[in-house]
Design an enzyme around this catalytic site. Structure first.
Site, short mmCIF file in Angstrom:
data_model
loop_
_atom_site.label_atom_id
_atom_site.label_comp_id
_atom_site.label_asym_id
_atom_site.label_seq_id
_atom_site.Cartn_x
_atom_site.Cartn_y
_atom_site.Cartn_z
N ALA A 140 0.82 -1.20 0.00
CA ALA A 140 0.00 0.00 0.00
C ALA A 140 0.86 1.26 0.00
CB ALA A 140 -0.92 -0.01 1.22
N ARG A 150 -1.61 9.00 -11.06
CA ARG A 150 -2.71 9.18 -12.02
C ARG A 150 -4.03 9.52 -11.34
NH1 ARG A 150 -2.69 3.84 -15.31
NH2 ARG A 150 -4.61 4.75 -16.14
N GLN A 174 8.09 1.69 3.46
CA GLN A 174 8.98 1.63 2.30
C GLN A 174 9.33 3.08 1.94
OE1 GLN A 174 7.28 0.34 -1.43
NE2 GLN A 174 9.25 -0.38 -2.23
N GLY A 231 10.33 -0.84 -6.26
CA GLY A 231 9.77 -2.03 -6.88
C GLY A 231 9.02 -2.89 -5.91
N GLU A 248 7.30 -10.72 -19.22
CA GLU A 248 6.72 -9.40 -19.41
C GLU A 248 6.45 -9.17 -20.89
OE1 GLU A 248 5.70 -7.59 -16.98
OE2 GLU A 248 6.55 -8.98 -15.52
#
Length: 450
Positions: free
Chosen positions: A9, A15, A75, A80, A154
């Protein structure tokens, strides 16, 4: 098998164009993070760790309001997803159960999916959650060989054949705690973004001879929210599902698309919900009640046979007993309305108890706030409150009492007593004509002066 949840979280959610951390944006009036916590609660986790970053204090406050045992790992730099999970290491020190990694912005994960992940984990060292995508787009592809997940590719690195795969990576996983942190230690950041990717643990696990598999869920459960448009779409998905569930449970929704539900709304069978009703958090409506059109309910309880609305507002602490009646343009706040009592028109009842079979007349107000403190109004059983009565709290009206229309009650009313507190009417004959003549003459003088 003991379980620990690690919920990521930390993202800012650029955005979203918001000062609010992304995971605190609400779906059905509950933050996305709360949805994730409630989904994970089905596993009865022994520990829950929320990895925070942007807006850490606000995120922690919401998480611990939902689960007071939740721990927070910060964090400080977003390097990442693997780096994010690694921040939970200290909080899980000494824990040797399984870790399930969830995302705080993925609110629709279903309990049965998590249970299937745990079942698969009993047979495998590492379990990844995947989904069949209608449009795989740029999702990472899960390359399977039978039940074995060989690797995650990916999109930018995939061959044409691999891009044709529709089984895609959700990012969620389950693994033994010690095994997972060992795998994370081997994750590098030798990539274009310079980040530590959680997906790399699959290849590392396979290289160590560990067994890796993938569990599939429907695509809707993995819906992530990254923008306001995503948020609106996610809320619409929640509302559609919740309405169908209510219909299947025997609730009548006269215009389902117009009823707005909260994440924790509970409505019993044989209730009738008319159009344009909004349910805020904390509402329970028992079987057989009716909520009429354009009503708003929040933090309240409505018992069997009660009728609310139309155009009524029930605020937190409103408690309606069986067969209570709350009518049009009535507001109830922190008040108990007993069995068979009626507040039918244009009234405000706050910080009060209203006894059984009492009738509250139109325009009644409990004057409960003195500008500093709230005060209680107690109304007994079988009381008749005349229209336009002001009840100045604290005040008590005994059983069977009555107030005359237009009364201002400032002291207690004994049982069976009639309270009358209004100025005596005095009709002054001919005064109306004299007054109108005077006012018209004044208006004419002012018009000439202009």
């Amino acid at each position: 098998m003991t379980i620990a949840l690690v919920i990521l979280a930390a993202g800012k959610g650029t955005r979203m164009n918001s000062d609010v951390p992304k995971v605190l944006h609400p779906i059905a009036q509950a933050p996305m993070l709360v949805h994730a916590l409630r989904a994970g609660a089905v596993l009865s986790p022994e520990r829950t760790v929320i990895v925070t970053g942007h807006g850490s204090e606000a995120v922690a406050k919401v998480a611990q309001a939902e689960d007071e045992t939740a721990q927070v790992a910060l964090q400080e730099e977003q390097l990442g997803t693997a780096h994010a999970v690694a921040q939970a290491r200290a909080a899980l020190d000494g824990f040797d159960g399984d870790v399930v990694v969830l995302y705080g912005d993925t609110p629709f994960l279903q309990p049965d999916t998590l249970e299937r992940m745990i079942e698969a984990r009993a047979q495998n060292d590492l379990v990844i959650l995947g989904f069949e995508a209608a449009d795989p787009g740029r999702y990472g592809r899960l390359v399977m060989q039978g039940d074995t997940l060989e690797r995650i590719v990916e999109f930018k690195d995939a061959t044409e054949q691999e891009r044709s795969i529709t089984f895609c990576n959700s990012g969620l996983l389950a693994c033994n705690a010690q095994t997972l942190f060992g795998l994370l230690d081997a994750v590098g950041n030798d990539n274009a973004s310079g980040e530590y990717y959680l997906t790399d643990v699959v290849e590392i696990a396979r290289g160590k001879g560990l067994t890796v598999t993938a569990v599939a869920c429907d695509e809707g459960q993995t819906l992530g929210v990254n923008s306001r448009s995503d948020l609106a779409a996610a809320d619409a998905v929640f509302q559609a599902r919740a309405r169908i569930e209510l219909l299947d449970l025997g609730v009548t929704l006269m215009a389902p698309e117009s009823v707005y539900l909260a994440a924790d709304t509970v409505i019993g069978r044989d209730c009738v919900i008319e159009p344009n009703v909004v349910f805020g958090p904390g509402v329970t409506v028992e079987s057989g009640a009716t909520i009429r059109a354009f009503s708003h309910l929040e933090g309240c309880h409505v018992s069997r046979g009660a009728i609310v609305g139309p155009y009524a507002r029930l605020r937190p602490g409103a408690e309606l007993a069986e067969n209570a009646r709350i009518g049009n343009f009535v507001e109830i706040k922190n008040a108990e309305i007993a069995e068979g009592a009626k507040v039918n028109h244009l009234s405000y009842i706050g910080d009060a108890t209203v006894g059984a079979a009492t009738n509250i007349g139109a325009g009644t107000i409990t004057c409960n706030y003195d500008g500093v403190m709230k005060h209680q109004t107690t109304i007994g059983e079988h009381v008749f409150i005349g229209s336009n009565t002001m009840l100045v709290a604290p005040v008590t009206l005994g059983d069977g009492a009555m107030t005359a229309t237009g009364t201002v009650v400032t002291r207690d009313v004994e049982p069976d007593a009639l309270a009358v507190a209004r100025a005596r009417q005095d009709n002054k004959l001919g005064y109306a004509r004299k007054l109108f003549d005077m006012l018209k003459a004044k208006k004419a003088r002012l018009s000439k002066g202009a």
